[in-house]
Motif scaffolding. Structure first.
Motif, PDB file in Angstrom:
ATOM      1  N   PRO A  10      63.662  50.610  39.096  1.00 35.69           N
ATOM      2  CA  PRO A  10      64.172  49.252  38.888  1.00 35.69           C
ATOM      3  C   PRO A  10      65.059  49.072  37.648  1.00 35.69           C
ATOM      4  CG  PRO A  10      61.963  49.417  38.017  1.00 35.69           C
ATOM      5  CD  PRO A  10      62.311  50.791  38.527  1.00 35.69           C
ATOM      6  N   VAL A  11      65.757  47.944  37.654  1.00 37.72           N
ATOM      7  CA  VAL A  11      66.514  47.454  36.495  1.00 37.72           C
ATOM      8  C   VAL A  11      65.530  46.668  35.623  1.00 37.72           C
ATOM      9  CG1 VAL A  11      68.257  45.676  35.916  1.00 37.72           C
ATOM     10  CG2 VAL A  11      68.692  47.314  37.782  1.00 37.72           C
ATOM     11  N   ASN A  12      65.761  46.588  34.325  1.00 37.76           N
ATOM     12  CA  ASN A  12      64.948  45.683  33.495  1.00 37.76           C
ATOM     13  C   ASN A  12      65.879  44.838  32.633  1.00 37.76           C
ATOM     14  OD1 ASN A  12      64.995  46.628  30.479  1.00 37.76           O
ATOM     15  ND2 ASN A  12      64.726  48.543  31.643  1.00 37.76           N
ATOM     16  N   ILE A  13      65.432  43.632  32.311  1.00 35.85           N
ATOM     17  CA  ILE A  13      66.223  42.745  31.451  1.00 35.85           C
ATOM     18  C   ILE A  13      65.378  42.358  30.241  1.00 35.85           C
ATOM     19  CG2 ILE A  13      67.395  40.490  31.264  1.00 35.85           C
ATOM     20  CD1 ILE A  13      68.937  42.387  33.095  1.00 35.85           C
ATOM     21  N   ALA A  14      65.867  42.717  29.056  1.00 33.52           N
ATOM     22  CA  ALA A  14      65.094  42.484  27.835  1.00 33.52           C
ATOM     23  C   ALA A  14      65.065  41.005  27.455  1.00 33.52           C
ATOM     24  CB  ALA A  14      65.688  43.305  26.692  1.00 33.52           C
ATOM     25  N   VAL A  15      63.902  40.576  26.974  1.00 35.48           N
ATOM     26  CA  VAL A  15      63.774  39.237  26.399  1.00 35.48           C
ATOM     27  C   VAL A  15      63.665  39.328  24.867  1.00 35.48           C
ATOM     28  CG1 VAL A  15      62.901  38.076  28.461  1.00 35.48           C
ATOM     29  CG2 VAL A  15      61.283  39.260  26.968  1.00 35.48           C
ATOM     30  N   ILE A  16      63.274  40.494  24.368  1.00 37.19           N
ATOM     31  CA  ILE A  16      63.444  40.837  22.947  1.00 37.19           C
ATOM     32  C   ILE A  16      64.333  42.079  22.982  1.00 37.19           C
ATOM     33  CG2 ILE A  16      62.334  41.592  20.779  1.00 37.19           C
ATOM     34  CD1 ILE A  16      61.497  38.747  21.501  1.00 37.19           C
ATOM     35  N   SER A  49      61.318  47.386  17.950  1.00 42.86           N
ATOM     36  CA  SER A  49      60.667  47.380  19.258  1.00 42.86           C
ATOM     37  C   SER A  49      61.369  46.364  20.152  1.00 42.86           C
ATOM     38  CB  SER A  49      59.192  47.014  19.106  1.00 42.86           C
ATOM     39  OG  SER A  49      58.531  48.000  18.328  1.00 42.86           O
ATOM     40  N   SER A  50      61.166  46.452  21.444  1.00 38.64           N
ATOM     41  CA  SER A  50      61.796  45.503  22.380  1.00 38.64           C
ATOM     42  C   SER A  50      60.853  45.252  23.554  1.00 38.64           C
ATOM     43  CB  SER A  50      63.140  46.045  22.855  1.00 38.64           C
ATOM     44  OG  SER A  50      62.989  47.326  23.454  1.00 38.64           O
ATOM     45  N   LEU A  51      61.186  44.240  24.342  1.00 43.50           N
ATOM     46  CA  LEU A  51      60.309  43.867  25.459  1.00 43.50           C
ATOM     47  C   LEU A  51      61.143  43.351  26.623  1.00 43.50           C
ATOM     48  CD1 LEU A  51      56.935  42.080  24.930  1.00 43.50           C
ATOM     49  CD2 LEU A  51      58.299  41.589  26.949  1.00 43.50           C
ATOM     50  N   SER A  52      60.797  43.768  27.833  1.00 44.51           N
ATOM     51  CA  SER A  52      61.610  43.368  28.987  1.00 44.51           C
ATOM     52  C   SER A  52      60.766  43.047  30.205  1.00 44.51           C
ATOM     53  CB  SER A  52      62.588  44.489  29.342  1.00 44.51           C
ATOM     54  OG  SER A  52      61.873  45.682  29.603  1.00 44.51           O
ATOM     55  N   VAL A  53      61.427  42.448  31.180  1.00 42.94           N
ATOM     56  CA  VAL A  53      60.821  42.197  32.479  1.00 42.94           C
ATOM     57  C   VAL A  53      61.492  43.150  33.461  1.00 42.94           C
ATOM     58  CG1 VAL A  53      60.423  40.481  34.295  1.00 42.94           C
ATOM     59  CG2 VAL A  53      60.444  39.762  31.889  1.00 42.94           C
ATOM     60  N   THR A  54      60.682  43.880  34.214  1.00 43.44           N
ATOM     61  CA  THR A  54      61.204  44.780  35.236  1.00 43.44           C
ATOM     62  C   THR A  54      61.519  43.951  36.474  1.00 43.44           C
ATOM     63  OG1 THR A  54      59.972  46.649  34.393  1.00 43.44           O
ATOM     64  CG2 THR A  54      60.560  46.733  36.723  1.00 43.44           C
ATOM     65  N   LEU A  55      62.740  44.073  37.000  1.00 39.47           N
ATOM     66  CA  LEU A  55      63.145  43.262  38.152  1.00 39.47           C
ATOM     67  C   LEU A  55      62.752  43.936  39.471  1.00 39.47           C
ATOM     68  CD1 LEU A  55      66.650  41.944  37.044  1.00 39.47           C
ATOM     69  CD2 LEU A  55      64.366  41.149  36.408  1.00 39.47           C
ATOM     70  N   HIS A  56      62.622  43.116  40.509  1.00 35.06           N
ATOM     71  CA  HIS A  56      62.152  43.627  41.795  1.00 35.06           C
ATOM     72  C   HIS A  56      63.196  44.520  42.458  1.00 35.06           C
ATOM     73  CE1 HIS A  56      59.999  43.965  45.484  1.00 35.06           C
ATOM     74  NE2 HIS A  56      58.983  43.342  44.921  1.00 35.06           N
ATOM     75  N   GLN A  57      62.713  45.655  42.997  1.00 31.15           N
ATOM     76  CA  GLN A  57      63.640  46.618  43.602  1.00 31.15           C
ATOM     77  C   GLN A  57      64.186  46.175  44.959  1.00 31.15           C
ATOM     78  OE1 GLN A  57      62.452  50.792  43.245  1.00 31.15           O
ATOM     79  NE2 GLN A  57      60.844  50.164  41.825  1.00 31.15           N
ATOM     80  N   ASP A  58      63.616  45.139  45.560  1.00 30.59           N
ATOM     81  CA  ASP A  58      64.201  44.631  46.811  1.00 30.59           C
ATOM     82  C   ASP A  58      65.622  44.146  46.560  1.00 30.59           C
ATOM     83  OD1 ASP A  58      61.967  45.170  48.224  1.00 30.59           O
ATOM     84  OD2 ASP A  58      61.290  43.088  48.446  1.00 30.59           O
ATOM     85  N   GLN A  59      65.881  43.659  45.354  1.00 30.46           N
ATOM     86  CA  GLN A  59      67.217  43.150  45.049  1.00 30.46           C
ATOM     87  C   GLN A  59      68.066  44.173  44.287  1.00 30.46           C
ATOM     88  OE1 GLN A  59      64.426  40.847  44.760  1.00 30.46           O
ATOM     89  NE2 GLN A  59      65.123  40.338  46.809  1.00 30.46           N
TER      90      GLN A  59
END
Ligand code: DP6
Length: 402
Positions: A17-23, A39-49
């Protein structure tokens, strides 16, 4: 080619998947090992998209390592690609010498063919290196029978790739050691933790970014005092606040921190000398739109974040998606004869109150946004079991070429 070359081919296909950082991660303390200054933090996006699919094959008949990206053969000798290949082969060899019966007997000494493609347009300027390197490392590890902590290897392909090795909410701890062994990604919460969270990618333009993230962050580290302040004094506190907002599913806190961190990252770009501009006029209008929308409801209902390009990524909750998309359509009227404006998870249309559009009160900008991808948090890398989905044929060459 010998008769038995088909039998001697070992093939594995995986997706990541792709991820988009929020930090945001911005700046390295070690360029070769790719060790970050914060350090950083992200949300992993759904692979259906959004996903990368990679097939890797090894055979004693292959004469050299080769790689094909989105249908075209690419240079296998790029240093970051070589780091990942070398590391996975080293781990495979180590497992074998440690006497693990599951370790591939000889695969690590064979040459490898790799074929990789994205299910989203590269030209859209969406982060593809994170999914790409995560997928490469995961696929190679399955091919050669290596498991354990692999985010450390993915990190050496592209920093942000280490976070794509896990699903859901993922932190990349900067670590302290010089060898980078403690600079690894770690899941904070699984993708099922916050089911109402939604992600909208507002694809702003197809023009290529002026400065790549690798070069951009290098100049920032060399010239920006604000970046140093951010890494030393701002991010440590924000990581804690962000983790607690996620754990409590507190959207107001999550959204506000996300926007502030994106803004500070772009402020460090502006503080870089010479300055780097990733946001364009459309990006700034999206920022305004979000603040006016939230202000109208006296509540943080939507939040934006921007990486090294003009596309906006919007985080919001399911109950606000339909209205916010309508707001975007109203203020960025799409081309009517163009391709589908809304892609991904379906959203039913709603009508907007005049009160809301008046309160936002911006001049519409036709065609400012080319399309929206609607998605949510999703799982980490996966093995594709169906052999018909391999990107390499029985001869070890790509099934379809560009
Ligand atoms: C703005 O991971 O692409 O997206 O480590 O040099 O490959 P390299 O950089 P990269 O940088 C990503 C920067 C960012 C923020 C983020 O994803 O945290």
């Amino acid at each position: 080619m010998p008769e038995d070359n088909v039998q001697s081919l070992t093939v594995v296909t995986c997706t990541a998947p792709v991820n988009i950082a929020v930090i945001k991660y911005w700046g390295k303390r070690d360029e070769d090992l790719i060790l970050p200054i914060n350090s950083s933090l992200s949300v992993t996006l759904h692979q259906d998209q959004l996903k990368t699919t990679t097939t890797a094959a090894c055979s004693r008949y292959f004469k050299e390592d080769r790689i094909w990206l989105n249908g075209k053969e690419d240079n296998i000798n790029q240093p970051r690609l070589q780091s990942c290949l070398r590391e996975i082969r080293r781990l495979a060899r180590k497992r074998r010498s440690d006497g693990d019966p599951n370790a591939d007997a000889l695969g690590y000494s064979y040459k490898i063919h790799i074929c990789s493609e994205n299910n989203f347009p590269t030209a859209a300027g969406l982060a593809s290196s994170a999914a790409g390197y995560a997928c490469l490392v995961y696929t190679l590890s399955r091919l050669l029978g290596v498991d354990g902590e692999l985010s450390e290897v993915a990190r050496q392909g592209s920093g942000s790739a280490c976070r794509s090795m896990y699903g859901g909410f993922v932190q990349w701890r900067m670590g302290e050691q010089e060898d980078g062994k403690d600079s690894v990604a770690e899941q904070v919460e699984a993708e099922t933790h916050w089911p109402e969270l939604r992600v909208l990618i507002l694809v702003v333009s197809a023009e290529r970014k002026p400065v790549g993230s690798t070069a951009g962050m290098q100049t920032s580290v060399e010239t920006s005092a604000l970046l140093k302040h951010r890494a030393d004094s701002v991010v440590p506190g924000r990581m804690e606040e962000m983790i607690s907002a996620i754990r409590q599913r507190d959207f107001a806190a999550f959204g506000e921190l996300t926007m502030k961190d994106s803004n500070q990252f772009h402020a460090t770009c502006m503080d870089t000398y010479p300055p780097i501009f990733y946001l364009n006029d459309v990006s700034r209008r999206v920022i305004n739109l979000v603040h006016r929308y939230n202000h109208h409801y006296r509540e943080t209902r939507v939040a934006y974040t921007f990486d090294a390009g003009p596309n906006a990524v919007i985080y919001t909750l399911q109950q606000h998606v339909a209205e916010f998309i309508q707001v975007v359509k109203h203020f960025f009227p799409p081309e009517t004869n163009g391709e589908q404006f809304l892609r991904g998870l379906p959203v039913s249309p709603v009508s907007l109150s005049e009160e809301l559009t008046r309160a936002i009160g911006m001049d519409p900008l036709p065609k400012g946004i080319s399309y929206i991808i609607s998605t949510k948090a999703g799982p980490g890398p996966r093995v594709v079991e169906d052999p018909s989905l391999h990107l390499l044929g029985p001869d070890g060459l790509p099934k379809k070429s560009a």
